[in-house]
Scaffold this active site. Structure first.
Site, PDB file in Angstrom:
ATOM      1  CB  CYS A   1      -5.012  34.961  11.471  1.00 16.33           C
ATOM      2  SG  CYS A   1      -5.400  36.119  10.164  1.00 16.33           S
ATOM      3  CD  GLU A   2      -3.950  28.905  13.755  1.00 13.71           C
ATOM      4  OE1 GLU A   2      -3.125  28.452  14.588  1.00 13.71           O
ATOM      5  OE2 GLU A   2      -5.122  28.530  13.672  1.00 13.71           O
TER       6      GLU A   2
ATOM      7  CE1 TYR B   1       1.692  14.555  10.768  1.00  9.30           C
ATOM      8  CE2 TYR B   1       2.122  15.480   8.603  1.00  9.30           C
ATOM      9  CZ  TYR B   1       1.332  14.731   9.449  1.00  9.30           C
ATOM     10  OH  TYR B   1       0.187  14.152   8.959  1.00  9.30           O
TER      11      TYR B   1
ATOM     12  CE1 TYR C   1      -0.736  10.464   3.393  1.00  6.94           C
ATOM     13  CE2 TYR C   1       1.621  10.375   2.959  1.00  6.94           C
ATOM     14  CZ  TYR C   1       0.416   9.731   3.185  1.00  6.94           C
ATOM     15  OH  TYR C   1       0.363   8.366   3.199  1.00  6.94           O
TER      16      TYR C   1
ATOM     17  NE  ARG D   1       4.058  15.530   4.877  1.00 10.89           N
ATOM     18  CZ  ARG D   1       5.321  15.461   5.163  1.00 10.89           C
ATOM     19  NH1 ARG D   1       6.163  16.356   4.704  1.00 10.89           N
ATOM     20  NH2 ARG D   1       5.789  14.490   5.916  1.00 10.89           N
TER      21      ARG D   1
ATOM     22  CD  GLU E   1      -2.548  -1.242   2.713  1.00 13.98           C
ATOM     23  OE1 GLU E   1      -2.276  -0.384   3.600  1.00 13.98           O
ATOM     24  OE2 GLU E   1      -3.403  -2.123   2.876  1.00 13.98           O
ATOM     25  N   PRO E   2       1.761   1.413  -0.979  1.00 12.54           N
ATOM     26  CG  PRO E   2       2.915   1.380  -3.015  1.00 12.54           C
ATOM     27  CD  PRO E   2       1.952   0.579  -2.189  1.00 12.54           C
ATOM     28  N   GLY E   3       2.228   4.916  -0.670  1.00 16.24           N
ATOM     29  CA  GLY E   3       1.653   6.216  -0.995  1.00 16.24           C
ATOM     30  C   GLY E   3       2.764   7.194  -1.311  1.00 16.24           C
ATOM     31  NE  ARG E   4       5.920   9.790   3.585  1.00 21.31           N
ATOM     32  CZ  ARG E   4       5.357  10.642   4.432  1.00 21.31           C
ATOM     33  NH1 ARG E   4       5.500  11.930   4.264  1.00 21.31           N
ATOM     34  NH2 ARG E   4       4.668  10.198   5.467  1.00 21.31           N
TER      35      ARG E   4
HETATM   36  N1  LLP Z   1      -1.633   1.980   4.392  1.00 22.29           N
HETATM   37  C1  LLP Z   1      -2.207   2.460   5.501  1.00 22.29           C
HETATM   38  C2  LLP Z   1      -3.129   1.622   6.250  1.00 22.29           C
HETATM   39  C3  LLP Z   1      -1.909   3.772   5.931  1.00 22.29           C
HETATM   40  O1  LLP Z   1      -2.475   4.229   7.038  1.00 22.29           O
HETATM   41  C4  LLP Z   1      -1.007   4.561   5.190  1.00 22.29           C
HETATM   42  C5  LLP Z   1      -0.694   5.935   5.616  1.00 22.29           C
HETATM   43  C6  LLP Z   1      -0.455   4.034   4.017  1.00 22.29           C
HETATM   44  C7  LLP Z   1      -0.776   2.714   3.658  1.00 22.29           C
HETATM   45  C8  LLP Z   1       0.486   4.803   3.130  1.00 22.29           C
HETATM   46  O2  LLP Z   1       1.650   5.118   3.795  1.00 22.29           O
HETATM   47  P1  LLP Z   1       2.889   5.776   2.994  1.00 22.29           P
HETATM   48  O3  LLP Z   1       3.387   4.760   1.994  1.00 22.29           O
HETATM   49  O4  LLP Z   1       2.406   6.983   2.317  1.00 22.29           O
HETATM   50  O5  LLP Z   1       3.876   6.063   4.063  1.00 22.29           O
HETATM   51  N2  LLP Z   1       0.054  12.803   6.686  1.00 22.29           N
HETATM   52  C9  LLP Z   1       1.306  12.186   7.038  1.00 22.29           C
HETATM   53  C10 LLP Z   1       1.345  10.715   6.671  1.00 22.29           C
HETATM   54  C11 LLP Z   1       0.184   9.913   7.212  1.00 22.29           C
HETATM   55  C12 LLP Z   1       0.211   8.480   6.793  1.00 22.29           C
HETATM   56  C13 LLP Z   1      -1.088   7.831   7.084  1.00 22.29           C
HETATM   57  N3  LLP Z   1      -1.181   6.480   6.659  1.00 22.29           N
HETATM   58  C14 LLP Z   1       2.430  12.987   6.420  1.00 22.29           C
HETATM   59  O6  LLP Z   1       2.174  13.990   5.768  1.00 22.29           O
HETATM   60  O7  LLP Z   1       3.590  12.654   6.617  1.00 22.29           O
END
Ligand code: LLP
Length: 429
Positions: free
Chosen positions: A342-343, A316, A371, A312, A273-276
């Site tokens: 305004c923060e 964070y 994100y 972000r 489940e890659p995102g970033r």
């Molecule tokens: N699978 C599940 C169940 C997740 O909760 C997440 C991310 C992913 C996959 C994807 O993760 P990645 O490959 O992108 O690391 N907003 C934060 C990151 C929150 C991640 C939430 N879950 C940021 O901007 O760093």
């Protein structure tokens, strides 16, 4: 590898000058490189080409339909966490049999929708959710395919807000209770056990925590086998980190090699489940400098992008590299790059060396593809930014900039407030 490069001191996305897009579409705007998105997806996916697997892109990282469509066309599935994400994935034409559904708080309405669409599987995060899904499957006259999300109690060494696989986190079912949870699942009439799921956190910059989690999951799969519970899918979540600054995360092939070594002899189809790692460095946020302001203690550069566009840094303390869209020889100045909100937490960079930015200049906030827009909001009644996808020498607005009309579109003033009445305390006399 990404396609944001200078040519003759002008920053380009693929073959299009960023300035041309900024002038035409306005700022702030997100710009995504289609070639980079596709390349990152393919690099990740092909790292597992020798084994049965499905790459389910994590929709939350960047949910734009054009982005989802691209990954779908490359054979990708989707990891979703809400009915809204399912709707997006289906709207982008992603086949339901390539969709997995995670998240600790699925509602009845969302469960029913996913059952109707007949998605590949639910990643279940609690025993109560297991019961709820069994019940809704019964009501709908179907069987729900499921995996249990296991919390392996591993420290991923990342920002505490994005670590998910430790005992103290709200995610998953404790590995200590996993066997009995599977035994319970087996007894439920409308549940079909398909897999084991695990996601320990995001922006991981080393392989070791993934492997530590996997070792525990492997033992669990063996125990399940001994108990007569066969698993055909192993979902290892996402979490692989990227370079924002000076991090040195493992490359997808290194990540794959370590994982596959650990999994020898486990006859499951793997899900990721890659995102970033796919979208992060495929997108930037472009902003225009409005004003500069020198105070005795700080040099502020006030831009037209703010924490509502990219939260972000505020949330964070994240680092995003910032560079001018037109490179210059100007001397470097240490500045805080801030937005109009305004923060005092509204900043994109603090104490950063930039070549003396001046009003009217464009700046590129790098590594903003993940994100970024997906976490943006309308705070301070700021319309959300436009999103643009570049492909070679062309670009497309894949999401229009919101208008002031859009801001109030869903609101109604109740009739009892519409009746005219005296206004108190107004005027001078
Ligand atoms: N699978 C599940 C169940 C997740 O909760 C997440 C991310 C992913 C996959 C994807 O993760 P990645 O490959 O992108 O690391 N907003 C934060 C990151 C929150 C991640 C939430 N879950 C940021 O901007 O760093």
């Amino acid at each position: 590898m990404h396609h944001f490069q200078y040519k003759d001191d002008e920053l380009y996305c693929e073959d299009v000058p960023i300035r041309a897009i900024a002038e035409e579409v306005g700022t702030p705007c997100y710009i995504y490189s289609c070639a980079t998105l596709g390349h990152h997806f393919t690099v990740f996916d092909s790292a597992f080409k020798d084994v049965s697997h499905l790459t389910c892109y994590s929709v939350k990282a960047n949910s734009n339909l054009a982005v989802l469509k691209l990954f779908g066309s490359l054979g990708g599935g989707m990891d979703i966490v809400s009915g809204g994400e399912l709707y997006r994935a289906r709207t982008a034409g992603i086949p339901a049999e390539r969709i997995v559904y995670s998240g600790v708080g699925k509602t009845v309405q969302e469960i029913d929708y996913a059952l109707r669409e007949n998605i590949l599987m639910f990643n279940i995060e609690s025993l109560e959710e297991l019961d709820a899904i069994d019940k809704r499957a019964g009501v709908n006259g179907v069987k729900a395919r499921i995996a249990l999300r296991i919390n392996p109690d591993i420290d991923p060494n990342t920002h505490p807000y994005i670590s998910t696989g430790m005992k103290k986190n709200k995610f998953g079912i404790s590995i200590d209770n996993a066997l009995s949870a599977y035994q319970k699942a087996r007894r439920l009439k409308n549940i079909e056990i398909m897999g084991v799921d695990c996601h320990i956190g995001s922006q991981l910059t080393e392989v070791a925590p993934f492997i530590d989690a996997l070792k525990r999951i492997r033992v669990l799969i063996e125990r399940l086998g001994q108990a007569g519970i066969e698993i055909c899918y192993l979902d290892l979540g996402g979490g692989l980190g990227i370079v924002y600054d000076h991090e040195a995360p493992p490359q997808p092939h290194e990540y794959a090699e370590s994982i596959l070594k650990e999994l020898e002899g486990v006859p499951c189809t793997l899900i990721f489940e890659p995102g970033r790692v796919i979208v992060g460095n495929a997108g930037i946020l472009v902003t225009k400098v409005l004003y500069t302001k020198r105070t005795p203690s700080k040099n502020f550069v006030i831009a037209d992008a703010a924490m509502n566009d990219l939260v972000r840094p505020s949330l964070y303390g994240s680092y995003h590299f910032i560079q001018p869209v037109k490179r210059s020889e100007k001397a470097t100045e240490i500045v805080d790059l801030v937005g109009p909100i305004c923060e005092s937490s509204d900043f994109l960079a603090k104490d950063r060396g930039l070549p003396q930015p001046a009003g009217g200049e464009y700046l590129a906030v790098m590594s903003a593809g993940a994100y970024g827009f997906s976490m943006s909001s309308n705070y301070n009644s700021r319309p959300r930014a436009a999103e643009v996808m570049v492909s070679g020498g062309r670009y497309f607005v894949v999401r229009k900039r919101e208008s002031w009309d859009d801001l109030v579109r869903l609101e109604n003033i109740p009739e009892f407030l519409s009746v005219g009445g005296p206004l108190h305390g107004q005027g001078c006399g």
